[in-house]
Enzyme design. Structure first.
Site, PDB file in Angstrom:
ATOM      1  N   ASP A   1       0.824  -1.224   0.000  1.00  0.00           N
ATOM      2  CA  ASP A   1       0.000   0.000   0.000  1.00  0.00           C
ATOM      3  C   ASP A   1       0.855   1.270   0.000  1.00  0.00           C
ATOM      4  O   ASP A   1       0.328   2.378   0.100  1.00  0.00           O
ATOM      5  CB  ASP A   1      -0.944   0.008   1.209  1.00  0.00           C
ATOM      6  CG  ASP A   1      -0.191  -0.019   2.529  1.00  0.00           C
ATOM      7  OD1 ASP A   1       1.065  -0.003   2.510  1.00  0.00           O
ATOM      8  OD2 ASP A   1      -0.850  -0.051   3.590  1.00  0.00           O
ATOM      9  N   GLY A   2       2.167   1.117  -0.082  1.00  0.00           N
ATOM     10  CA  GLY A   2       3.036   2.300  -0.172  1.00  0.00           C
ATOM     11  C   GLY A   2       3.662   2.717   1.147  1.00  0.00           C
ATOM     12  O   GLY A   2       4.568   3.556   1.175  1.00  0.00           O
TER      13      GLY A   2
ATOM     14  N   ARG B   1      11.584  26.108   3.150  1.00  0.00           N
ATOM     15  CA  ARG B   1      11.149  27.364   2.512  1.00  0.00           C
ATOM     16  C   ARG B   1       9.859  27.911   3.105  1.00  0.00           C
ATOM     17  O   ARG B   1       9.594  29.097   3.029  1.00  0.00           O
ATOM     18  CB  ARG B   1      10.995  27.162   0.996  1.00  0.00           C
ATOM     19  CG  ARG B   1      12.329  27.174   0.284  1.00  0.00           C
ATOM     20  CD  ARG B   1      12.185  26.918  -1.193  1.00  0.00           C
ATOM     21  NE  ARG B   1      11.875  25.524  -1.469  1.00  0.00           N
ATOM     22  CZ  ARG B   1      11.741  25.010  -2.688  1.00  0.00           C
ATOM     23  NH1 ARG B   1      11.856  25.788  -3.747  1.00  0.00           N
ATOM     24  NH2 ARG B   1      11.483  23.739  -2.864  1.00  0.00           N
ATOM     25  N   GLN B   2       9.030  27.025   3.690  1.00  0.00           N
ATOM     26  CA  GLN B   2       7.806  27.516   4.361  1.00  0.00           C
ATOM     27  C   GLN B   2       8.199  27.750   5.825  1.00  0.00           C
ATOM     28  O   GLN B   2       7.829  27.008   6.731  1.00  0.00           O
ATOM     29  CB  GLN B   2       6.688  26.456   4.234  1.00  0.00           C
ATOM     30  CG  GLN B   2       5.341  26.875   4.813  1.00  0.00           C
ATOM     31  CD  GLN B   2       4.554  27.859   3.954  1.00  0.00           C
ATOM     32  OE1 GLN B   2       4.737  27.927   2.752  1.00  0.00           O
ATOM     33  NE2 GLN B   2       3.696  28.648   4.580  1.00  0.00           N
TER      34      GLN B   2
ATOM     35  N   HIS C   1      17.597  26.348   3.621  1.00  0.00           N
ATOM     36  CA  HIS C   1      17.129  27.588   2.988  1.00  0.00           C
ATOM     37  C   HIS C   1      17.094  28.759   3.960  1.00  0.00           C
ATOM     38  O   HIS C   1      17.489  29.863   3.628  1.00  0.00           O
ATOM     39  CB  HIS C   1      15.750  27.368   2.373  1.00  0.00           C
ATOM     40  CG  HIS C   1      15.312  28.547   1.557  1.00  0.00           C
ATOM     41  ND1 HIS C   1      15.920  28.903   0.378  1.00  0.00           N
ATOM     42  CD2 HIS C   1      14.355  29.476   1.782  1.00  0.00           C
ATOM     43  CE1 HIS C   1      15.359  29.987  -0.099  1.00  0.00           C
ATOM     44  NE2 HIS C   1      14.400  30.359   0.733  1.00  0.00           N
TER      45      HIS C   1
ATOM     46  N   LYS D   1      16.061  39.797  -8.598  1.00  0.00           N
ATOM     47  CA  LYS D   1      15.044  38.825  -9.045  1.00  0.00           C
ATOM     48  C   LYS D   1      13.683  39.152  -8.439  1.00  0.00           C
ATOM     49  O   LYS D   1      13.588  39.494  -7.265  1.00  0.00           O
ATOM     50  CB  LYS D   1      15.497  37.436  -8.604  1.00  0.00           C
ATOM     51  CG  LYS D   1      14.449  36.352  -8.683  1.00  0.00           C
ATOM     52  CD  LYS D   1      15.063  34.988  -8.392  1.00  0.00           C
ATOM     53  CE  LYS D   1      14.324  34.250  -7.309  1.00  0.00           C
ATOM     54  NZ  LYS D   1      14.876  32.935  -6.995  1.00  0.00           N
TER      55      LYS D   1
ATOM     56  N   ARG E   1       9.958  37.151  -8.168  1.00  0.00           N
ATOM     57  CA  ARG E   1       9.246  35.907  -8.508  1.00  0.00           C
ATOM     58  C   ARG E   1       7.833  36.250  -8.974  1.00  0.00           C
ATOM     59  O   ARG E   1       7.082  36.931  -8.285  1.00  0.00           O
ATOM     60  CB  ARG E   1       9.215  34.967  -7.295  1.00  0.00           C
ATOM     61  CG  ARG E   1       8.598  33.626  -7.625  1.00  0.00           C
ATOM     62  CD  ARG E   1       8.886  32.557  -6.592  1.00  0.00           C
ATOM     63  NE  ARG E   1      10.230  32.010  -6.648  1.00  0.00           N
ATOM     64  CZ  ARG E   1      10.649  31.142  -7.571  1.00  0.00           C
ATOM     65  NH1 ARG E   1       9.835  30.745  -8.532  1.00  0.00           N
ATOM     66  NH2 ARG E   1      11.875  30.673  -7.530  1.00  0.00           N
TER      67      ARG E   1
ATOM     68  N   GLY F   1      13.914  25.455 -12.074  1.00  0.00           N
ATOM     69  CA  GLY F   1      14.919  25.985 -13.000  1.00  0.00           C
ATOM     70  C   GLY F   1      14.562  27.375 -13.513  1.00  0.00           C
ATOM     71  O   GLY F   1      15.350  27.986 -14.249  1.00  0.00           O
ATOM     72  N   GLY F   2      13.380  27.884 -13.136  1.00  0.00           N
ATOM     73  CA  GLY F   2      12.939  29.199 -13.622  1.00  0.00           C
ATOM     74  C   GLY F   2      13.952  30.302 -13.304  1.00  0.00           C
ATOM     75  O   GLY F   2      14.230  31.177 -14.144  1.00  0.00           O
TER      76      GLY F   2
HETATM   77  C1  R5P Z   1      14.948  31.089  -3.765  1.00  0.00           C
HETATM   78  O1  R5P Z   1      14.905  31.835  -2.810  1.00  0.00           O
HETATM   79  C2  R5P Z   1      15.976  30.023  -3.876  1.00  0.00           C
HETATM   80  O2  R5P Z   1      17.211  30.463  -3.415  1.00  0.00           O
HETATM   81  C3  R5P Z   1      16.111  29.515  -5.297  1.00  0.00           C
HETATM   82  O3  R5P Z   1      16.576  30.573  -6.105  1.00  0.00           O
HETATM   83  C4  R5P Z   1      14.799  29.014  -5.821  1.00  0.00           C
HETATM   84  O4  R5P Z   1      14.167  28.176  -4.899  1.00  0.00           O
HETATM   85  C5  R5P Z   1      15.011  28.289  -7.124  1.00  0.00           C
HETATM   86  O5  R5P Z   1      13.771  27.836  -7.581  1.00  0.00           O
HETATM   87  P1  R5P Z   1      13.473  27.644  -9.122  1.00  0.00           P
HETATM   88  O6  R5P Z   1      14.533  26.752  -9.682  1.00  0.00           O
HETATM   89  O7  R5P Z   1      12.123  27.002  -9.135  1.00  0.00           O
HETATM   90  O8  R5P Z   1      13.448  28.991  -9.764  1.00  0.00           O
END
Ligand code: R5P
Length: 286
Positions: free
Chosen positions: A34-35, A91-92, A124, A184, A186, A216-217
């Site tokens: 069942d995982g 990150r959260q 992070h 940057k 987001r 990778g964005g």
């Molecule tokens: C953001 O604060 C992190 O340091 C990374 O730049 C980010 O999590 C990279 O995420 P993604 O590859 O989705 O742009």
């Protein structure tokens, strides 16, 4: 000291035991039909300092970590150190909108119930580790990233945002070359906007360093801004290569050599080892 390798970090755990000259045991982890996770440490007893090496990402690895913590305690572990090369949920780190949990804190409170010391690598948000009641330290991968790129003719080190500028500084200073950061914003989970580079990039070999690559964005936008500014080449290094939704293929095509990451997450391009940094930390007195 005995090293117990969880299924996320087998190679790294073996490298650590070699570096420290201590016993290594691979946890035998499988899944029920069942995982659900089943794990077992096949040894008579663990009456020693025990180090569990295991990521808390994805969720299946977090569950395995909880089970390993209990198993090593039951086998007599005197003190339990958690080495969490990639700490998921960091990150959260706060409630951004009412009704959200403080995910990083939740994970730490649960992990902290059965451990005596914790090491992470480039978590992070380092401050979340203070939710652990036991000794804890976030280890930095910047020196091994810098050493890897030292012979590669890099002219400038950049972070993709202000938040990561200390990492660019640490790498640049160790390499003895200039460093800076990009601006940057987001736009969504996978899209970011990077302002045109202010610094002189013309004809330069640039290394972008970040803590992680997820979709990778960020790297796609940073590379584009730098190429538009006349960079000769752009190499990319991060500590944690998550590469979700085929991000690695999208970033590199067939040119895998332009993106590298550390072996906190084991994948095709995790050629920069953090074993030395972690083994040095494990040798330190408590
Ligand atoms: C953001 O604060 C992190 O340091 C990374 O730049 C980010 O999590 C990279 O995420 P993604 O590859 O989705 O742009």
């Amino acid at each position: 000291m005995i090293i117990v390798g969880g299924s996320s970090s087998r190679d790294l755990a073996k490298d650590l035991s070699n570096a420290l000259g201590c016993r290594y045991i691979q946890a035998a982890t499988t899944r029920f039909p069942d995982g659900e996770c089943y794990t077992r440490i096949d040894i008579e007893s663990l009456n020693d300092d025990v180090v569990i090496v295991q990521n808390t990402y994805p969720d299946s690895n977090l569950i395995e970590m909880f089970l390993l913590q209990d198993a090593v305690k039951k086998m007599g572990a005197e003190r339990v150190t958690l080495v969490i090369p990639y700490f998921g949920y960091a990150r959260q780190d706060r409630v951004f909108k009412p009704g959200e949990p403080e995910s990083a804190k939740v994970m730490i409170k649960h992990l902290g119930m059965m451990c005596d010391r914790v090491f992470t690598v480039d978590i992070h948000k380092e401050s979340v580790l203070d939710y652990f009641d036991c000794p804890h330290e976030d280890l930095k991968a910047a020196p091994v990233i810098a050493d890897h790129f030292m012979p590669k003719n890099i002219d400038l080190v950049l972070s993709p945002d202000l938040g990561a500028k200390d990492r660019a500084r640490a790498v640049g200073e160790r390499m003895g070359i200039p460093y800076d950061y990009l601006d940057k914003v987001r736009l969504s989970g996978s899209d970011v906007r990077i302002s045109p580079a202010q610094m002189d990039c013309k004809g330069k070999n640039i290394l972008i360093v970040d803590d992680m690559i997820s979709t990778g964005g960020t790297i796609v936008a940073a590379k584009q801004a730098l190429m538009e500014a006349g960079a000769k080449s752009v190499s990319v290094a991060c500590t944690h290569g998550l590469f979700v939704n085929n991000a690695l293929e999208r970033l590199t095509g067939n040119a895998l050599e332009s993106v590298l990451c550390c072996n906190t997450l084991e994948n095709q391009v995790s050629h920069i080892s953090v074993a030395g940094i972690i083994s040095d930390a494990l040798k330190k007195k408590w």
